[in-house]
Design a protein around this motif. Structure first.
Motif, PDB file in Angstrom:
ATOM      1  N   GLU A 169      -1.051  36.688  12.194  1.00  0.00           N
ATOM      2  CA  GLU A 169      -2.505  37.186  11.266  1.00  0.00           C
ATOM      3  C   GLU A 169      -3.534  36.225  11.268  1.00  0.00           C
ATOM      4  OE1 GLU A 169      -0.764  36.493   7.284  1.00  0.00           O
ATOM      5  OE2 GLU A 169       0.005  38.310   6.615  1.00  0.00           O
ATOM      6  N   VAL A 170      -3.290  34.876  11.886  1.00  0.00           N
ATOM      7  CA  VAL A 170      -4.316  33.737  11.896  1.00  0.00           C
ATOM      8  C   VAL A 170      -4.823  34.354  13.614  1.00  0.00           C
ATOM      9  CG1 VAL A 170      -4.934  31.803  13.000  1.00  0.00           C
ATOM     10  CG2 VAL A 170      -3.140  31.895  11.177  1.00  0.00           C
ATOM     11  N   MET A 171      -4.081  34.826  14.152  1.00  0.00           N
ATOM     12  CA  MET A 171      -4.740  35.737  15.624  1.00  0.00           C
ATOM     13  C   MET A 171      -5.950  36.811  15.215  1.00  0.00           C
ATOM     14  SD  MET A 171      -1.682  35.596  18.320  1.00  0.00           S
ATOM     15  CE  MET A 171      -0.928  34.279  18.994  1.00  0.00           C
ATOM     16  N   SER A 172      -5.350  37.364  14.310  1.00  0.00           N
ATOM     17  CA  SER A 172      -6.903  38.726  13.839  1.00  0.00           C
ATOM     18  C   SER A 172      -7.460  37.985  13.279  1.00  0.00           C
ATOM     19  CB  SER A 172      -4.956  40.010  12.815  1.00  0.00           C
ATOM     20  OG  SER A 172      -4.818  39.507  12.388  1.00  0.00           O
ATOM     21  N   VAL A 173      -8.032  37.327  12.250  1.00  0.00           N
ATOM     22  CA  VAL A 173      -8.878  36.254  12.061  1.00  0.00           C
ATOM     23  C   VAL A 173      -9.224  35.963  13.350  1.00  0.00           C
ATOM     24  CG1 VAL A 173      -9.770  34.420  10.568  1.00  0.00           C
ATOM     25  CG2 VAL A 173      -8.281  36.292   9.815  1.00  0.00           C
ATOM     26  N   ALA A 174      -8.993  35.299  14.265  1.00  0.00           N
ATOM     27  CA  ALA A 174      -9.246  34.782  15.228  1.00  0.00           C
ATOM     28  C   ALA A 174     -10.309  35.542  16.374  1.00  0.00           C
ATOM     29  CB  ALA A 174      -8.528  33.779  16.295  1.00  0.00           C
ATOM     30  N   ARG A 175      -9.354  37.038  16.051  1.00  0.00           N
ATOM     31  CA  ARG A 175     -10.305  38.369  17.224  1.00  0.00           C
ATOM     32  C   ARG A 175     -11.831  38.563  16.162  1.00  0.00           C
ATOM     33  NH1 ARG A 175     -10.162  42.114  20.045  1.00  0.00           N
ATOM     34  NH2 ARG A 175     -10.892  44.220  19.372  1.00  0.00           N
ATOM     35  N   GLU A 176     -11.287  38.999  14.934  1.00  0.00           N
ATOM     36  CA  GLU A 176     -12.625  39.179  14.188  1.00  0.00           C
ATOM     37  C   GLU A 176     -13.860  38.143  14.272  1.00  0.00           C
ATOM     38  OE1 GLU A 176     -10.974  39.990  10.361  1.00  0.00           O
ATOM     39  OE2 GLU A 176      -9.866  41.009  11.267  1.00  0.00           O
ATOM     40  N   THR A 177     -13.139  36.736  14.680  1.00  0.00           N
ATOM     41  CA  THR A 177     -14.506  36.290  14.410  1.00  0.00           C
ATOM     42  C   THR A 177     -14.770  35.538  16.202  1.00  0.00           C
ATOM     43  OG1 THR A 177     -12.783  34.243  14.124  1.00  0.00           O
ATOM     44  CG2 THR A 177     -13.742  34.825  12.392  1.00  0.00           C
ATOM     45  N   GLY A 178     -14.020  35.817  16.868  1.00  0.00           N
ATOM     46  CA  GLY A 178     -14.146  35.238  18.429  1.00  0.00           C
ATOM     47  C   GLY A 178     -13.554  33.694  18.842  1.00  0.00           C
ATOM     48  N   LEU A 180     -11.108  30.952  19.100  1.00  0.00           N
ATOM     49  CA  LEU A 180      -9.428  29.783  20.575  1.00  0.00           C
ATOM     50  C   LEU A 180      -8.770  30.078  20.105  1.00  0.00           C
ATOM     51  CD1 LEU A 180      -9.117  30.800  23.657  1.00  0.00           C
ATOM     52  CD2 LEU A 180      -9.835  28.597  23.957  1.00  0.00           C
ATOM     53  N   VAL A 181      -7.546  30.104  19.620  1.00  0.00           N
ATOM     54  CA  VAL A 181      -6.242  29.984  19.440  1.00  0.00           C
ATOM     55  C   VAL A 181      -5.732  28.874  20.035  1.00  0.00           C
ATOM     56  CG1 VAL A 181      -4.202  30.091  17.408  1.00  0.00           C
ATOM     57  CG2 VAL A 181      -6.241  32.282  17.727  1.00  0.00           C
ATOM     58  N   MET A 182      -5.171  27.876  19.801  1.00  0.00           N
ATOM     59  CA  MET A 182      -4.401  26.925  20.752  1.00  0.00           C
ATOM     60  C   MET A 182      -3.394  26.991  20.529  1.00  0.00           C
ATOM     61  SD  MET A 182      -7.089  24.442  20.403  1.00  0.00           S
ATOM     62  CE  MET A 182      -6.960  22.640  21.744  1.00  0.00           C
ATOM     63  N   TYR A 465     -14.575  32.446  26.734  1.00  0.00           N
ATOM     64  CA  TYR A 465     -13.508  32.836  27.233  1.00  0.00           C
ATOM     65  C   TYR A 465     -12.707  34.090  25.413  1.00  0.00           C
ATOM     66  CZ  TYR A 465     -13.418  30.299  31.264  1.00  0.00           C
ATOM     67  OH  TYR A 465     -14.353  29.579  32.170  1.00  0.00           O
ATOM     68  N   ALA A 466     -13.381  33.335  24.565  1.00  0.00           N
ATOM     69  CA  ALA A 466     -13.284  34.500  23.226  1.00  0.00           C
ATOM     70  C   ALA A 466     -13.531  35.083  22.395  1.00  0.00           C
ATOM     71  CB  ALA A 466     -12.321  33.923  22.279  1.00  0.00           C
ATOM     72  N   VAL A 467     -14.224  35.609  23.591  1.00  0.00           N
ATOM     73  CA  VAL A 467     -15.003  37.306  23.220  1.00  0.00           C
ATOM     74  C   VAL A 467     -14.185  37.725  22.832  1.00  0.00           C
ATOM     75  CG1 VAL A 467     -17.112  38.409  23.715  1.00  0.00           C
ATOM     76  CG2 VAL A 467     -17.055  36.273  24.658  1.00  0.00           C
ATOM     77  N   PRO A 468     -14.132  38.987  21.494  1.00  0.00           N
ATOM     78  CA  PRO A 468     -13.387  39.667  21.563  1.00  0.00           C
ATOM     79  C   PRO A 468     -13.760  41.201  22.202  1.00  0.00           C
ATOM     80  CG  PRO A 468     -14.350  39.335  18.980  1.00  0.00           C
ATOM     81  CD  PRO A 468     -14.886  38.346  20.747  1.00  0.00           C
ATOM     82  N   ARG A 469     -12.870  42.385  22.873  1.00  0.00           N
ATOM     83  CA  ARG A 469     -13.196  42.914  23.459  1.00  0.00           C
ATOM     84  C   ARG A 469     -12.740  43.860  22.630  1.00  0.00           C
ATOM     85  NH1 ARG A 469      -9.316  41.371  28.758  1.00  0.00           N
ATOM     86  NH2 ARG A 469      -7.553  41.507  27.459  1.00  0.00           N
ATOM     87  N   PRO A 470     -13.597  45.359  23.124  1.00  0.00           N
ATOM     88  CA  PRO A 470     -14.245  46.466  21.757  1.00  0.00           C
ATOM     89  C   PRO A 470     -12.722  46.887  21.870  1.00  0.00           C
ATOM     90  CG  PRO A 470     -15.489  46.524  23.869  1.00  0.00           C
ATOM     91  CD  PRO A 470     -15.024  45.752  24.465  1.00  0.00           C
TER      92      PRO A 470
END
Ligand code: URP
Ligand code: ZN
Ligand code: ZN
Length: 471
Positions: A169-178, A180-182, A465-470
């Motif tokens: 769930e956290v990762m998908s928020v990171a994807r939506e917002t661009g 970076l997850v450590m 490095y965290a720009v979401p890919r389409p």
């Protein structure tokens, strides 16, 4: 043009080049690079010195709550002072959420702790410990938009570990917002199982800390974190990698084209689990997680740096005092390794250790040293090109090094709040003698000349490095 300062006669190195040139500084920024720059209010003689981008340490813990009765040894004042003496001009500590806390309030509280206290610039990562709907749906996206563009999640530690579902769930928020997850990659259940078994067998000395979290514990969690990131198509940074098996998981992911990045730290290059085996509680000085391993793991971590599997070399400075009831020696009056606070100091020694063991011993180039300790951190965490390099327009964040100075690392030379250094007695060649933040010396020829509060908070852009890919 009259410069505020010219740094003259030094050898300048960036992540790409090494060249002889003078640096002209105006209003805290680099205004010119060249020779015969002209007049300046002050000229600094850097002949025989290296002039490098100030170190950026993107993994430090300051003034962090550490459990009942335990107090971290550095606040923002002492931690950033030690950072400056170690050649750093910016650190990235964590604003750590605890269960039940609002993330926004946590961030406010860390700003209050840092305000007026810092000697070098700071920015914050977040730690997500309570992935509630409010945090995921509102607070986190708003904070990312406000410049808190990276956050750490833990796969272990009581009160911090997230389940796989929460990680996703956290990762998908990171994807939506661009963002970076450590990731702190260790298997929590495996550690609990092994710890209980060791304690039942009476194996409670600090040396058993290493046995409670052996390499498969880290390798498995690293593999799982990468798999979860692959499922959510999100870039991740695996922090504090200690050994070759975890490093190879990262390499394999990179070879598959996944955006998986890695970080290692000094403790995995120069300490081993043997250091945990001192008499009585002596080994507690080295208790950190993941633990230092063996010589083969050290070699693997060096290979990870040399072969660029690791983008970052950070300290994971997490300081406690040793001989202190609020520290490592007798936490809560109990002696099992389970109760020893995890973490060791290192913000002041990170750069000299890598310079000496890496550059001086011919394992890495000077330019790779700059990349691993400054430029890559700025790029990875949205601070580049203002920070992390020596270029016209960049902040004049500089460290002047004596590349030949021989120093035996010793607690009495250091400025952190811990009462020991895990690197006591390590002989190094090369030392940062002066540190300048935005054009002003904080440390000059080994003396503190900066003022508390001169370090500023720096909001960050999103990581490129965290720009979401389409999708
Ligand atoms: O032992 C360690 N590394 N303590 C610091 C907290 C963390 O996990 O980074
Ligand atoms: Zn960690
Ligand atoms: Zn850490």
């Amino acid at each position: 043009m009259t410069f505020d300062t010219i740094i003259r006669g030094g050898t300048v190195a960036t992540a790409a080049d090494t060249f002889a040139c003078d640096i002209g500084i105006v209003d805290g920024r680099i205004a010119a690079l060249g020779t015969s720059l002209g007049a300046a209010r002050e000229t600094v003689d850097a002949a025989g010195r290296l002039v490098l981008p100030g170190g950026i340490d993107s993994h430090v813990h300051l003034a962090q709550p550490s459990g009942p009765g335990i107090v971290m040894a550095d606040d923002f004042e002492s931690g950033t002072r030690a950072a400056a003496f170690g050649g750093n001009t910016l650190v990235l500590p964590f604003a750590m959420q605890q269960k039940g806390e609002s993330l926004r309030e946590v961030v406010k509280a860390y700003h209050a702790k840092a305000e007026g206290q810092c000697y070098v610039d700071v920015s914050f990562h977040l730690i997500i410990a309570d992935a509630t709907d409010r945090v995921l749906g509102q607070e986190l996206p708003a904070l990312v938009a406000d410049g808190y563009t990276s956050f750490k999640v833990f796969m272990t530690y009581e009160g911090l570990a997230l389940s796989d579902l929460e990680m996703l769930e956290v990762m998908s928020v990171a994807r939506e917002t661009g963002a970076l997850v450590m990731i702190h990659a260790e298997n929590y259940d495996a550690i609990r199982f092994l710890t209980d078994r060791l304690e039942r067998a009476g194996k409670t000395a600090p040396r058993y800390h290493a046995a409670s979290r052996p390499i498969p514990v880290e390798r498995e969690a690293t593999h799982r974190a990468i798999s979860l990131a692959e499922l959510t198509d999100v870039p991740i940074m695996i922090v504090h990698v200690s050994n070759g098996e975890a490093m190879e998981e990262i390499r394999r992911a990179q070879q598959k084209g996944l955006r998986v990045y890695g970080e290692t730290c000094p403790q995995y290059l120069v300490l081993t689990e043997k250091d945990l085996a001192g008499l009585n509680m002596e080994g507690a000085r080295y208790v950190c997680s993941p633990p230092p391993r063996d010589e083969a793991s050290q070699r693997a971590c060096w290979a990870g740096l040399e072969q660029k599997v690791f983008a970052l070399f950070s300290s994971d400075h997490c300081p406690f005092r040793y001989d202190d009831p609020q520290g490592k020696l007798t936490p809560k009056g109990r002696t099992s390794f389970r109760w020893v606070p995890n973490g060791i100091p290192g913000v002041e020694t990170r750069l000299p250790i890598l310079f000496s063991e890496g550059v001086k011993k011919g394992r890495i180039s000077l330019n790779d040293f700059v990349a691993l300790t400054a430029t890559n951190h700025a790029r990875m965490y949205g601070l580049y090109p203002r920070k992390g390099t020596i270029a016209v327009g960049a902040d004049a964040d500089l460290a002047i090094w004596d590349p030949e100075r021989q120093v035996t690392i010793s607690q009495r030379l250091l400025h952190h709040g811990s009462d020991y250094t895990p690197y006591e007695g390590l002989a190094v060649t090369g030392w940062p003698v002066s540190t300048m933040v935005r054009g002003r010396f904080v440390v000059r020829d080994g003396e503190l000349v900066g003022t508390k509060g001169s370090g500023a908070y720096v909001p960050r852009a999103k990581s490129p490095y965290a720009v979401p890919r389409p999708s």
